[in-house]
Design a protein around this motif. Structure first.
Motif, PDB file in Angstrom:
ATOM      1  N   ASP A  85      43.813  33.991 -20.928  1.00 39.19           N
ATOM      2  CA  ASP A  85      42.404  33.952 -20.521  1.00 39.19           C
ATOM      3  C   ASP A  85      42.217  33.027 -19.327  1.00 39.19           C
ATOM      4  O   ASP A  85      41.400  33.303 -18.428  1.00 39.19           O
ATOM      5  CB  ASP A  85      41.532  33.478 -21.691  1.00 39.19           C
ATOM      6  CG  ASP A  85      41.464  34.513 -22.806  1.00 39.19           C
ATOM      7  OD1 ASP A  85      41.766  35.691 -22.532  1.00 39.19           O
ATOM      8  OD2 ASP A  85      41.133  34.149 -23.942  1.00 39.19           O
ATOM      9  N   LYS A  88      43.493  34.818 -16.255  1.00 39.38           N
ATOM     10  CA  LYS A  88      42.566  35.907 -15.932  1.00 39.38           C
ATOM     11  C   LYS A  88      41.294  35.367 -15.277  1.00 39.38           C
ATOM     12  O   LYS A  88      40.781  35.938 -14.304  1.00 39.38           O
ATOM     13  CB  LYS A  88      42.214  36.661 -17.211  1.00 39.38           C
ATOM     14  CG  LYS A  88      41.266  37.843 -17.018  1.00 39.38           C
ATOM     15  CD  LYS A  88      41.933  38.968 -16.252  1.00 39.38           C
ATOM     16  CE  LYS A  88      41.115  40.249 -16.291  1.00 39.38           C
ATOM     17  NZ  LYS A  88      39.795  40.125 -15.702  1.00 39.38           N
ATOM     18  N   LYS A  89      40.796  34.257 -15.772  1.00 42.88           N
ATOM     19  CA  LYS A  89      39.587  33.663 -15.203  1.00 42.88           C
ATOM     20  C   LYS A  89      39.839  33.203 -13.767  1.00 42.88           C
ATOM     21  O   LYS A  89      38.985  33.375 -12.885  1.00 42.88           O
ATOM     22  CB  LYS A  89      39.125  32.489 -16.056  1.00 42.88           C
ATOM     23  CG  LYS A  89      37.821  31.860 -15.588  1.00 42.88           C
ATOM     24  CD  LYS A  89      37.377  30.731 -16.504  1.00 42.88           C
ATOM     25  CE  LYS A  89      36.065  30.124 -16.021  1.00 42.88           C
ATOM     26  NZ  LYS A  89      35.622  29.005 -16.903  1.00 42.88           N
ATOM     27  N   GLN A  91      42.057  34.481 -11.663  1.00 40.59           N
ATOM     28  CA  GLN A  91      42.153  35.685 -10.829  1.00 40.59           C
ATOM     29  C   GLN A  91      40.774  36.271 -10.556  1.00 40.59           C
ATOM     30  O   GLN A  91      40.483  36.709  -9.429  1.00 40.59           O
ATOM     31  CB  GLN A  91      43.061  36.703 -11.512  1.00 40.59           C
ATOM     32  CG  GLN A  91      44.516  36.257 -11.593  1.00 40.59           C
ATOM     33  CD  GLN A  91      45.316  37.033 -12.636  1.00 40.59           C
ATOM     34  OE1 GLN A  91      44.802  37.973 -13.251  1.00 40.59           O
ATOM     35  NE2 GLN A  91      46.565  36.642 -12.830  1.00 40.59           N
ATOM     36  N   ASP A  92      39.915  36.297 -11.570  1.00 38.93           N
ATOM     37  CA  ASP A  92      38.532  36.753 -11.372  1.00 38.93           C
ATOM     38  C   ASP A  92      37.837  35.935 -10.302  1.00 38.93           C
ATOM     39  O   ASP A  92      37.134  36.465  -9.425  1.00 38.93           O
ATOM     40  CB  ASP A  92      37.745  36.641 -12.687  1.00 38.93           C
ATOM     41  CG  ASP A  92      38.099  37.739 -13.673  1.00 38.93           C
ATOM     42  OD1 ASP A  92      38.855  38.642 -13.290  1.00 38.93           O
ATOM     43  OD2 ASP A  92      37.632  37.679 -14.819  1.00 38.93           O
ATOM     44  N   GLU A  96      36.403  37.190  -6.718  1.00 40.61           N
ATOM     45  CA  GLU A  96      34.968  37.088  -6.478  1.00 40.61           C
ATOM     46  C   GLU A  96      34.681  36.399  -5.152  1.00 40.61           C
ATOM     47  O   GLU A  96      33.793  36.820  -4.401  1.00 40.61           O
ATOM     48  CB  GLU A  96      34.299  36.325  -7.627  1.00 40.61           C
ATOM     49  CG  GLU A  96      32.776  36.383  -7.563  1.00 40.61           C
ATOM     50  CD  GLU A  96      32.128  35.816  -8.815  1.00 40.61           C
ATOM     51  OE1 GLU A  96      30.944  36.125  -9.047  1.00 40.61           O
ATOM     52  OE2 GLU A  96      32.797  35.058  -9.549  1.00 40.61           O
ATOM     53  N   THR A 121      41.143  44.565  -7.459  1.00 41.64           N
ATOM     54  CA  THR A 121      39.770  44.381  -7.915  1.00 41.64           C
ATOM     55  C   THR A 121      39.508  45.212  -9.166  1.00 41.64           C
ATOM     56  O   THR A 121      38.869  44.757 -10.121  1.00 41.64           O
ATOM     57  CB  THR A 121      38.779  44.772  -6.805  1.00 41.64           C
ATOM     58  OG1 THR A 121      38.979  43.914  -5.674  1.00 41.64           O
ATOM     59  CG2 THR A 121      37.337  44.625  -7.285  1.00 41.64           C
ATOM     60  N   PHE A 124      42.189  43.492 -11.935  1.00 37.80           N
ATOM     61  CA  PHE A 124      42.051  42.094 -12.327  1.00 37.80           C
ATOM     62  C   PHE A 124      40.670  41.509 -12.031  1.00 37.80           C
ATOM     63  O   PHE A 124      40.405  40.360 -12.373  1.00 37.80           O
ATOM     64  CB  PHE A 124      43.101  41.239 -11.593  1.00 37.80           C
ATOM     65  CG  PHE A 124      44.517  41.702 -11.806  1.00 37.80           C
ATOM     66  CD1 PHE A 124      45.203  41.402 -12.971  1.00 37.80           C
ATOM     67  CD2 PHE A 124      45.167  42.447 -10.836  1.00 37.80           C
ATOM     68  CE1 PHE A 124      46.500  41.822 -13.166  1.00 37.80           C
ATOM     69  CE2 PHE A 124      46.477  42.874 -11.020  1.00 37.80           C
ATOM     70  CZ  PHE A 124      47.143  42.565 -12.190  1.00 37.80           C
ATOM     71  N   GLY A 125      39.806  42.258 -11.356  1.00 40.32           N
ATOM     72  CA  GLY A 125      38.532  41.712 -10.900  1.00 40.32           C
ATOM     73  C   GLY A 125      37.497  41.557 -11.989  1.00 40.32           C
ATOM     74  O   GLY A 125      37.645  42.076 -13.102  1.00 40.32           O
ATOM     75  N   PRO A 126      36.394  40.874 -11.660  1.00 42.92           N
ATOM     76  CA  PRO A 126      35.353  40.593 -12.647  1.00 42.92           C
ATOM     77  C   PRO A 126      34.457  41.791 -12.963  1.00 42.92           C
ATOM     78  O   PRO A 126      33.709  41.760 -13.934  1.00 42.92           O
ATOM     79  CB  PRO A 126      34.546  39.469 -11.979  1.00 42.92           C
ATOM     80  CG  PRO A 126      34.732  39.695 -10.520  1.00 42.92           C
ATOM     81  CD  PRO A 126      36.117  40.232 -10.367  1.00 42.92           C
ATOM     82  N   SER A 129      29.698  41.345  -8.892  1.00 41.31           N
ATOM     83  CA  SER A 129      29.595  40.101  -8.134  1.00 41.31           C
ATOM     84  C   SER A 129      28.277  39.404  -8.424  1.00 41.31           C
ATOM     85  O   SER A 129      27.259  40.049  -8.642  1.00 41.31           O
ATOM     86  CB  SER A 129      29.706  40.402  -6.637  1.00 41.31           C
ATOM     87  OG  SER A 129      29.481  39.235  -5.873  1.00 41.31           O
TER      88      SER A 129
END
Length: 535
Positions: A85, A88-89, A91-92, A96, A121, A124-126, A129
């Motif tokens: 986690d 992952k955070k 990378q997000d 962003e 994106t 792995f993206g959020p 935006s």
């Protein structure tokens, strides 16, 4: 056991992985099937860790901490987690920030469909935006050369293009300007991006910030058909992909071939495809009649050729074979000329080559062997001009692996600054200077440079670990002088290997297959060949 033969063991996401010492964590994980997202990392460039997209958790004295996988080497017993986690955070967050100013112009971007930013994106993206502010804007696109366009709004400051230009090509003609949100790629005001290798920056750009003029708005990646091929713009033989759309070639891309070009292409090779469909290309045969050259059909042309050949004596016929032909075509022409017509008057070098005996009968070196030699002797033209990718390979070996270079030439070249010793000879005295390098006393007025240093350099290595790169530096003079100089080096330095510095596309293949006087296919002398080879 040497360090290079050791195998390190580490754990990636609970799976044990083996790796070599010095290997980057991102590469070791990829070999084990774990893809760590990245933008700035490229396997052929020095790592810088600027994009932070490859942050993963690595266990240390204080437990697991985030570290850039592209910037740390593997260690025995290392524990790595790439899908936590926390990772992952991170990378997000990186994505962003990158997307905060990145324009949403994927439908009109040439990189669309093969864009790592798009792919990562989605992966792995959020997902959305939080930024609602105005994006930054620049004038676009800017033609930084006749072949490359720059879109500064798309740039994510990965530093790939600048590292390639400075570290690989040795031409720092593109760099960053500004700070913070105003940071952008630019060139010097009075100097265009006039590099022989500029197209590589567009190929390795992970977004559409750098695009090539011939490919702009030509096709989408999913519309392209492609096949692997070999570049014929010079004799290096770079591996590449030929991509076409609607029966028209639209671009060449370099393939990462460790033995040859390591993914790079020179601009001459990369953009040479435009000649394939050029309106100036001769597509039909011509007959020379009373009114001059007249276009005709293939049947009429072949009939005229056959009639002429039947009435001609064998020794009055000559065959000029283009060195751009494939080996199979060369072999067919050689068999036709020497086995059917019965003439040995054939050639593929067109007076800018060397005596075929020097090339065909020498112990040949590969590019890889040349870059790993203890001593590389250059007795050829400027490789950056003649064989650009060979220049990159030798320059890289000198910079990174300490390759020792002895340059023997009439004038400075692009590798003079990387040579351990550079000697200059006056026209017609290459053989004399080689005699001096090998220990003979020669007239000081025939050369310039530190002859004693050159002698010490040659005597400091095993002759069997020497590679001689030989070619023609000056086409205005006779080929006899460089031929004798090369032959003397190879004869005196027992076990030394020869790497051809000839410039034409498949000239070495043409020589190997007998498209030169005195030889038949297989580098066999004509007088010693069996009847089956001659016929």
């Amino acid at each position: 056991m040497t360090d290079s033969e050791k195998t390190l063991k580490l754990t990636v996401n609970g799976k044990e992985v083996e790796s070599a010492p010095g290997e980057m964590l991102i590469a070791a994980a990829e070999k084990a099937g774990v893809l760590i997202p990245r933008f700035c990392y490229h396997p052929r460039l020095e790592p810088v860790g600027v994009c932070r997209m490859c942050l993963v958790e690595v266990k240390g004295p204080r437990g697991f901490t985030l570290q850039p996988a592209c910037y740390i080497s593997v260690a025995d017993g290392m524990e790595v987690v790439t899908d936590s986690d926390k990772a992952k955070k991170a990378q997000d967050g990186v994505l962003e920030f990158l997307l905060a100013n990145h324009p949403l112009d994927c439908p009109v971007c040439d990189k669309g469909g093969e864009c790592p930013l798009q792919d990562q994106t989605l992966t792995f993206g959020p997902g959305e935006s939080r930024f609602v502010e105005e994006k930054r804007h620049f004038e676009k696109p800017i033609a930084i050369s006749k072949l490359v366009y720059l879109d500064r709004e798309r740039c994510i400051q990965c530093d790939r293009c600048t590292r390639f230009a400075a570290d690989i090509a040795g031409e720092a003609l593109i760099d960053f300007e500004g700070r913070g949100g105003s940071l952008h790629i630019t060139t010097f005001p009075d100097k265009p991006f006039a590099s022989y290798f500029s197209g590589n920056t567009a190929q390795i750009c992970p977004v559409g910030a750098l695009t090539t003029t011939p490919y702009r708005f030509k096709a989408r990646p999913w519309d392209l058909e492609q096949v692997e091929s070999t570049c014929v713009s010079c004799a290096v033989g770079c591996q590449m992909v030929v991509q076409s759309s609607e029966n028209e070639i639209v671009r060449y891309l370099g393939i990462d071939s460790e033995a040859v070009n390591q993914s790079w292409l020179c601009d001459k090779g990369r953009f040479g495809f435009e000649s394939v469909s050029s309106a100036e290309r001769i597509a039909s045969p011509y007959l020379n009649g009373a009114s001059g050259m007249v276009e005709t059909g293939w049947s009429q042309a072949l009939d005229a050729i056959a009639k002429t050949l039947k009435s001609a004596e064998a020794d009055s016929v000559a065959v000029i074979g283009g060195s751009h032909m494939a080996n199979e075509d060369v072999y067919t022409w050689v068999k036709f000329a020497k086995g059917i017509i019965g003439t040995d008057s054939v050639d593929a070098q067109l007076d800018d080559g060397l005596d075929p005996k020097v090339v065909a009968l020498s112990d040949r070196a590969t590019i890889q062997e040349a870059t790993q030699a203890k001593l590389l002797i250059l007795l050829t033209g400027d490789l950056r001009e003649e064989l650009p990718i060979l220049f990159l390979r030798i320059r890289s070996a000198a910079k990174k692996m300490g390759l020792k270079i002895l340059e023997i030439s009439q004038s400075e070249s692009s590798l003079t600054g990387d040579a351990a010793v550079s000697l200059r000879y006056f026209p017609g005295h290459a053989e004399d200077l080689v005699d001096g390098v090998l220990g003979a006393e020669i007239d000081p007025g025939l050369y310039s440079g530190d002859l004693q240093a050159a002698r010490a350099l040659v005597s400091s290595v095993d002759p069997g670990s020497v590679v001689v790169v030989g070619g023609r530096e000056n086409l205005a003079g006779s080929s006899l002088d460089p031929e004798r100089a090369i032959a003397k080096l190879l004869d005196t330095l027992a076990g030394a290997k020869f790497l051809s510095g000839l410039r034409r596309g498949n000239v070495n293949g043409a020589i190997d297959l007998g498209m030169v006087p005195g030889f038949v296919p297989g580098r066999v002398r004509l007088e010693s060949a069996s009847d089956s080879l001659k016929a």
